[in-house]
Structure formats: C-alpha cells, structure tokens
Design a protein around this motif. Sequence first.
Motif, PDB file in Angstrom:
ATOM      1  N   ARG A  13       0.832  -1.209   0.000  1.00  0.00           N
ATOM      2  CA  ARG A  13       0.000   0.000   0.000  1.00  0.00           C
ATOM      3  C   ARG A  13       0.865   1.258   0.000  1.00  0.00           C
ATOM      4  NH1 ARG A  13      -3.082  -3.008   3.709  1.00  0.00           N
ATOM      5  NH2 ARG A  13      -2.136  -1.893   5.461  1.00  0.00           N
ATOM      6  N   ASP A  16       2.200   2.015  -3.349  1.00  0.00           N
ATOM      7  CA  ASP A  16       1.192   2.559  -4.258  1.00  0.00           C
ATOM      8  C   ASP A  16       0.758   3.968  -3.874  1.00  0.00           C
ATOM      9  OD1 ASP A  16       1.173   0.271  -5.807  1.00  0.00           O
ATOM     10  OD2 ASP A  16      -0.406  -0.696  -4.644  1.00  0.00           O
ATOM     11  N   SER A  17       1.406   4.568  -2.884  1.00  0.00           N
ATOM     12  CA  SER A  17       1.042   5.899  -2.422  1.00  0.00           C
ATOM     13  C   SER A  17       1.258   6.938  -3.524  1.00  0.00           C
ATOM     14  CB  SER A  17       1.871   6.279  -1.188  1.00  0.00           C
ATOM     15  OG  SER A  17       1.757   7.655  -0.911  1.00  0.00           O
ATOM     16  N   ARG A  18       0.232   7.766  -3.738  1.00  0.00           N
ATOM     17  CA  ARG A  18       0.333   8.810  -4.752  1.00  0.00           C
ATOM     18  C   ARG A  18       1.386   9.843  -4.379  1.00  0.00           C
ATOM     19  NH1 ARG A  18       0.278  10.108  -9.933  1.00  0.00           N
ATOM     20  NH2 ARG A  18      -0.565  12.190 -10.359  1.00  0.00           N
ATOM     21  N   TRP A  19       1.449  10.197  -3.090  1.00  0.00           N
ATOM     22  CA  TRP A  19       2.425  11.184  -2.647  1.00  0.00           C
ATOM     23  C   TRP A  19       3.850  10.675  -2.826  1.00  0.00           C
ATOM     24  CZ3 TRP A  19       1.806  16.105  -2.143  1.00  0.00           C
ATOM     25  CH2 TRP A  19       0.550  16.625  -1.834  1.00  0.00           C
ATOM     26  N   GLU A  21       4.811   8.530  -5.049  1.00  0.00           N
ATOM     27  CA  GLU A  21       5.095   8.560  -6.481  1.00  0.00           C
ATOM     28  C   GLU A  21       5.490   9.957  -6.936  1.00  0.00           C
ATOM     29  OE1 GLU A  21       2.834   8.076 -10.798  1.00  0.00           O
ATOM     30  OE2 GLU A  21       1.909   7.243  -8.990  1.00  0.00           O
ATOM     31  N   LEU A  22       4.744  10.984  -6.494  1.00  0.00           N
ATOM     32  CA  LEU A  22       5.041  12.354  -6.902  1.00  0.00           C
ATOM     33  C   LEU A  22       6.418  12.798  -6.405  1.00  0.00           C
ATOM     34  CD1 LEU A  22       1.564  14.056  -6.314  1.00  0.00           C
ATOM     35  CD2 LEU A  22       2.630  13.485  -8.515  1.00  0.00           C
ATOM     36  N   ARG A  25       9.125  11.038  -8.432  1.00  0.00           N
ATOM     37  CA  ARG A  25       9.283  11.646  -9.758  1.00  0.00           C
ATOM     38  C   ARG A  25      10.031  12.976  -9.653  1.00  0.00           C
ATOM     39  NH1 ARG A  25       6.938   8.631 -13.406  1.00  0.00           N
ATOM     40  NH2 ARG A  25       5.152   7.325 -12.872  1.00  0.00           N
ATOM     41  N   TRP A  86      11.024   4.344  -2.074  1.00  0.00           N
ATOM     42  CA  TRP A  86      10.390   3.620  -3.176  1.00  0.00           C
ATOM     43  C   TRP A  86      11.212   2.396  -3.574  1.00  0.00           C
ATOM     44  CZ3 TRP A  86      12.290   5.075  -8.490  1.00  0.00           C
ATOM     45  CH2 TRP A  86      11.768   4.230  -9.473  1.00  0.00           C
TER      46      TRP A  86
END
Length: 273
Positions: A13, A16-19, A21-22, A25, A86
């Motif tokens: 989980r 898969d965190s959006r934060w 990932e951002l 990147r 990550w």
Amino acid sequence: MSLTRNAGATAARTADSRWLELLARAGFVGYGIVHLLFAWLALQVAFGTSGEQANHDGALRTLGAQPMGKFLLIAIAVGLAAMAVWQALEAAVGHHAKRGRERLFERIASVVRTVVFLWLAWTAVLVVRDASAASADQQEAFSARLMASTGGRWLVGLAGLVLAAVGIGMVIYGLKKKFERNLKIGEMSRKTRTLSRRLGMAGYSARGAVFAIAGLLIVVAAVHYDPEKSRGLDGALRTLRDQPYGQLLLVLMALGIAAFGVYCFVQSRYRRV
C-alpha cells in the motif's frame, strides 16, 4: 505468518502511495540536475580548469554555492529520500512482473539504488549544513586505514572488483537497452521513445565506464598499497584525462553523463513508479 502477510500488504500500500510517487518523480528531476552538474565538472577536469571534485559530491557542492542553492539541495534531498523509500519497497515486495532470477536481480539492484539515493540525500543535507568533507579525500583516507589492517588490502581489492563489475554491468544494461523495461513505452511518442533510448544508452554506458575505471583504480591501489589511487570517480576521471587521447575520451564521457542527466528528466515522466 499473518504478521508477514500484513507487513507485505502494508508495504504494498505504501508503494502505491500517490504522494510517494510524486516525490519520487520529483527526485528524478533532482537526480538529473546532479548529473548535469557532474558532467560540467567532468568537462572542467578535461580542460584542466576544475577547482571542485568531479563527482556527485562536487556537483552538490557546486549547486549549494548558487543563489537559492541550499533550498534546491533540501528539495533534492527530499526527492532522493523518497526515491530511496520507493526502491526499498521495490526490493521488499516489488518487481512482480518479473520472475525467477530476473526478479532477484532487479530486487538486488533496488537495494543498491536505495543505498545510493540515501547516500546522495544525506550528502545533500551535509552540504546544506556545510559539514561534508570531500568524498575523494574521505575515500582515500578510508582506504589507507583499511589497507593498514590485517587483510585490509584484500577487502579494498574486492571492493574495487565489485565496483568495476557494477560498472561493466551498467554498460551492458545500457547497450542492451534493458532500461526500457522500466519505462511506460506505450505512453511515448515515436520521437520521445527514440530520444529516451539514445539518452539511456549513452548515459548508462558513460556512467558504467566511469565506475569501472574507478573500481580498477581501487584494485591497483590495493595491489601497490597506494591509497592515493583510490579516489573514486574524481580520481578515475583525472586518471583518464592523463592518458593518450584521454581529454577526448573524458569529453565524450562528460557528454554521456549529461545524457544520463537528461534521461532522468524523461524518467520523471515515464518511469514506472
């Protein structure tokens, strides 16, 4: 057993965190900036005008000396720390699309990337605090202490062989275009895919060559009991410059490292995170 499953589910989980990932990147953008500065320092070494060490540490110091440099270093440190988290999660529960030895290799690579990203993030923090000694000097001093101990020269030599092997593996990784497996190729236009392929091949090959030379120099340092030859990437570039056609080769490597920096910008958009 249930505790293990729960831990794995929690890690999945988090991965898969959006934060996360951002931030990861954004970390690629910072990683690209570091390599562009590294390439600039390598060019300065090629033409004998460098006052800063040509490595990641020197790149961070160069950035820190610019207006708003410390703010940028903090932002880069946060992004690199996110990349480390990550990759640690990828090492623990990721790379499900791959099987067998290929998945094992990718998980080991993720462990290595975790260490690299954490080291760079911490170095950025130290530069902000003005507490970082030059990494080449640190490596030379550490090698001297280690070689003075029983069996130390063997350990230094082994470390050099591992680094050289990593460098050679990086060259192969780039030339075989294996980096494309981690990109969202389907979302790229034909021109973008061609550009990313050329940048990746040049970038990984140049970085791998520098790491391989640095590793071989460490082995030479161990064999001849000469810690001064064990000065990491900066020492590798300066040694290359002093060889026949070394200046030309160093310019080509600098361009390759710059290509990797630009490739990191491509990864910030198209890397599978």
